[in-house]
Design a protein around this motif. Structure first.
Motif, short mmCIF file in Angstrom:
data_model
loop_
_atom_site.label_atom_id
_atom_site.label_comp_id
_atom_site.label_asym_id
_atom_site.label_seq_id
_atom_site.Cartn_x
_atom_site.Cartn_y
_atom_site.Cartn_z
N CYS A 55 0.84 -1.21 0.00
CA CYS A 55 0.00 0.00 0.00
C CYS A 55 0.86 1.25 0.00
O CYS A 55 0.56 2.24 -0.68
CB CYS A 55 -0.93 -0.01 1.22
SG CYS A 55 -2.23 -1.25 1.14
N SER A 56 1.94 1.24 0.76
CA SER A 56 2.88 2.35 0.75
C SER A 56 3.47 2.54 -0.64
O SER A 56 3.62 3.67 -1.13
CB SER A 56 4.00 2.10 1.77
OG SER A 56 5.00 3.08 1.70
N HIS A 57 3.79 1.43 -1.29
CA HIS A 57 4.32 1.46 -2.66
C HIS A 57 3.34 2.15 -3.61
O HIS A 57 3.73 3.00 -4.41
CB HIS A 57 4.58 0.01 -3.12
CG HIS A 57 4.88 -0.14 -4.57
ND1 HIS A 57 6.17 -0.17 -5.06
CD2 HIS A 57 4.06 -0.27 -5.65
CE1 HIS A 57 6.13 -0.32 -6.38
NE2 HIS A 57 4.86 -0.38 -6.75
N CYS A 59 0.86 4.25 -2.86
CA CYS A 59 0.71 5.67 -2.53
C CYS A 59 1.87 6.49 -3.06
O CYS A 59 1.69 7.58 -3.63
CB CYS A 59 0.59 5.83 -1.01
SG CYS A 59 -1.01 5.33 -0.34
N TYR A 115 -2.17 7.29 11.02
CA TYR A 115 -1.69 7.11 9.65
C TYR A 115 -2.86 7.03 8.67
O TYR A 115 -2.82 7.60 7.58
CB TYR A 115 -0.86 5.82 9.56
CG TYR A 115 0.45 5.90 10.31
CD1 TYR A 115 1.62 6.22 9.65
CD2 TYR A 115 0.52 5.65 11.68
CE1 TYR A 115 2.83 6.30 10.32
CE2 TYR A 115 1.72 5.72 12.36
CZ TYR A 115 2.88 6.05 11.68
OH TYR A 115 4.07 6.11 12.35
N THR A 119 -3.68 9.96 5.72
CA THR A 119 -3.49 9.57 4.33
C THR A 119 -4.79 9.69 3.53
O THR A 119 -4.78 10.14 2.38
CB THR A 119 -2.96 8.13 4.23
OG1 THR A 119 -1.80 8.00 5.05
CG2 THR A 119 -2.60 7.76 2.80
N SER A 161 3.05 7.31 4.66
CA SER A 161 3.46 6.18 3.84
C SER A 161 4.92 5.83 4.06
O SER A 161 5.31 4.66 3.99
CB SER A 161 3.21 6.48 2.35
OG SER A 161 1.83 6.67 2.11
N VAL A 165 6.14 2.02 7.43
CA VAL A 165 6.85 0.81 7.01
C VAL A 165 7.78 0.26 8.10
O VAL A 165 7.74 -0.94 8.40
CB VAL A 165 7.63 1.04 5.70
CG1 VAL A 165 8.52 -0.15 5.37
CG2 VAL A 165 6.64 1.30 4.56
N SER A 180 8.87 -0.10 -1.19
CA SER A 180 7.99 1.06 -0.97
C SER A 180 8.38 2.22 -1.88
O SER A 180 7.55 2.77 -2.61
CB SER A 180 8.08 1.48 0.50
OG SER A 180 7.38 2.68 0.72
N THR A 218 -5.55 6.03 -3.59
CA THR A 218 -4.74 6.20 -2.39
C THR A 218 -5.59 6.07 -1.13
O THR A 218 -5.09 5.64 -0.08
CB THR A 218 -4.04 7.57 -2.39
OG1 THR A 218 -5.02 8.61 -2.56
CG2 THR A 218 -3.03 7.66 -3.53
N CYS A 221 -5.85 2.39 -0.28
CA CYS A 221 -4.63 1.92 0.39
C CYS A 221 -4.57 2.42 1.83
O CYS A 221 -4.14 1.69 2.73
CB CYS A 221 -3.40 2.40 -0.38
SG CYS A 221 -3.23 1.66 -2.01
N TYR A 225 -3.86 1.12 6.44
CA TYR A 225 -2.83 1.63 7.34
C TYR A 225 -3.33 1.54 8.78
O TYR A 225 -4.27 2.22 9.15
CB TYR A 225 -2.50 3.09 7.02
CG TYR A 225 -1.62 3.29 5.82
CD1 TYR A 225 -1.19 2.23 5.04
CD2 TYR A 225 -1.21 4.57 5.45
CE1 TYR A 225 -0.39 2.44 3.93
CE2 TYR A 225 -0.41 4.79 4.34
CZ TYR A 225 -0.01 3.71 3.58
OH TYR A 225 0.79 3.92 2.48
#
Length: 471
Positions: A55-57, A59, A115, A119, A161, A165, A180, A218, A221, A225
């Motif tokens: 998900c970070s990737h 975003c 988080y 986001t 994001s 991690v 990421s 986003t 995703c 979080y």
């Protein structure tokens, strides 16, 4: 969980911790509860941990991928509104400035609201910015839409994001961080040709409407979080929980605490890192992709369709660059430390730009785009790793926020200055000399001063350790 992930948050994170019955208390050992909770979340290698990394990737794919696509949009908007290069550059300059300069605010909101909420807010705001920009009847509206709204929204996406991690992956953090941050390269690789196709069939307005909807992913995703529980937390009383929810823990004292100015005192190496990031990345790297296509057009390299592939080449090589340092980081080499590789990557990125000015053929320019993408990709991977190495996981969001704030000031001015150089001389080569020289200088500064600041850091740590033993 490692000692650097210690409790230091408030707001909704505290409320979330209250649900599992935890809050700071040095006299009570809640390690069993903590370990059981973290095991359930799949921290450090579990399925949920790598899902968060993915998900970070995604975003970061939007945050960094779409801004680099502006190289294609730059030429289109300059011709459509019939304005100078400097005026057009204010769009991306304002966007990158707000993306970075709002770092401290994004850091505070991440700590106080969580988080997920931060986001999601960023996803909604940035999508609104793209949609509003599609109706622009003058270039000033784009300063507001793409510059302010999208930039602010992406700031609220970027820092959560990055920060989430290391809470989920520790043993293989170098790999998780590479995955990421690779989102930026993949985003550039995918979005550059997609944007060109959309502009060709629907115009730049239709392309912005399409990206407004696509960017809303986003928020999907962000729904995944969920920050893990923090170490050593005690239960809230019902009265405390109600009070926190009512006031949101957003007092002046809590905001100052969240900004964490003390990290510069505790970690003097962070000052060198901040300087190099501002000069090398903010002034040397961030604005260059927006002029990449414009210089190719000025030099007469290829046609409009073939020139658009330079950004995809940059993005593809950036993906490789983001993974390149990972094997060395996992081996924990004493010779090739993260700080040295960080300085080396910035230095090589600057040198490649200085040499790339000589490229006047399609093949030569393609080689330059690939080299620049590789070294910037390595740099962006190492940024987070070096920050975490200096300040630890718990202070990563605060460190990233401060770094981004000062970098944002530089990124506001750098593309505009490069545009003014072109307007004054009629040649983008001078702009590229500026980008290359300032990045080369920053890389040399990092490599020269890193040994001294590393020794100072060790001395400061030893002093703190000795003081703790006396207590």
């Amino acid at each position: 969980m490692d000692s650097d992930v210690k409790a230091r948050a408030g707001g909704s994170d505290y409320d979330e911790n209250a649900k599992i019955g935890l809050r700071e208390d040095r006299h009570v050992d809640y390690s069993a509860q903590r370990d059981e909770h973290l095991k359930g979340l799949g921290v450090d290698g579990g399925f949920y941990a790598w899902l968060v990394v993915l998900c970070s990737h995604v975003c970061l794919m939007f945050v960094f991928g779409l801004y680099q696509v502006f190289g294609n949009l730059f030429v289109v908007l300059q011709h459509y509104f019939d304005v100078s290069s400097a005026r057009t550059a204010w769009i991306i300059g304002t966007h990158i400035c707000f993306l970075h300069i709002l770092g401290p605010i994004a850091g505070v909101l991440t700590k106080k609201l969580g988080y997920r909420t931060t986001t999601m807010a960023g996803g909604v705001l940035s999508s609104m910015g793209y949609f509003i920009s599609s109706f622009a009847h003058n270039i000033e509206i784009l300063y507001l839409g793409i510059g302010v709204l999208v930039g602010t929204g992406y700031a609220l996406i970027l820092f959560p994001s990055f920060g989430i991690v290391p809470f989920y992956v520790k043993k293989k953090y170098a790999l998780a961080n590479a995955i990421s941050t690779a989102g930026g390269g993949i985003g550039t690789f995918i979005f550059a040709p997609l944007f060109r196709v959309l502009v060709k069939h629907y115009g730049w307005r239709g392309a912005l409407i399409f990206f407004s909807g696509l960017n809303a992913q986003t928020c999907v995703c962000a729904a995944l979080y969920r920050a893990p529980a923090k170490v050593g937390l005690r239960k809230y009383t019902p009265k405390e929980t109600i009070s926190n929810r009512r006031h949101g823990n957003l007092t002046r004292a809590s905001i100052i605490d969240a900004l964490d100015f003390q990290l510069f005192v505790d970690h003097p190496k962070s000052i060198l890192f901040l300087f190099v990031s501002v000069v090398g990345i903010g002034m040397g790297f961030m604005g260059l992709p927006s002029h990449l296509i414009a210089r190719a057009e000025m030099t007469g390299i290829g046609d409009a369709t073939s020139r658009s592939w330079f950004l995809s080449m940059l993005g593809a090589s950036s993906i490789i660059g983001r993974f390149a340092p990972t094997p060395i980081l996992l081996r924990e080499s004493s010779l090739f430390t993260a700080s040295r590789m960080f300085g080396g990557a910035i230095l090589c990125g600057g040198l490649s730009t200085l040499i790339g000015v000589l490229a006047v053929t399609y093949t030569g320019y393609a080689v330059y785009a690939c080299l620049f993408g590789f070294f910037t990709g390595s740099t962006f991977n190492l940024v987070t790793y070096v920050m975490k190495e200096i300040v630890g996981s718990e202070r990563l969001v605060s460190a990233a926020a401060f770094s981004a704030f000062f970098t944002g000031i530089a990124t506001l001015l750098s593309p505009v200055l490069a545009g003014l150089l072109y307007d004054a001389t009629g040649n983008y080569n001078n702009s590229f000399y500026y980008y290359g020289a300032i990045s080369t200088f920053a890389g040399l500064m990092m490599l020269t001063l890193d040994p001294w600041t590393s020794r100072l850091e060790l001395e400061r740590q030893a002093k703190r350790h000795a003081q703790s033993l006396k207590l």
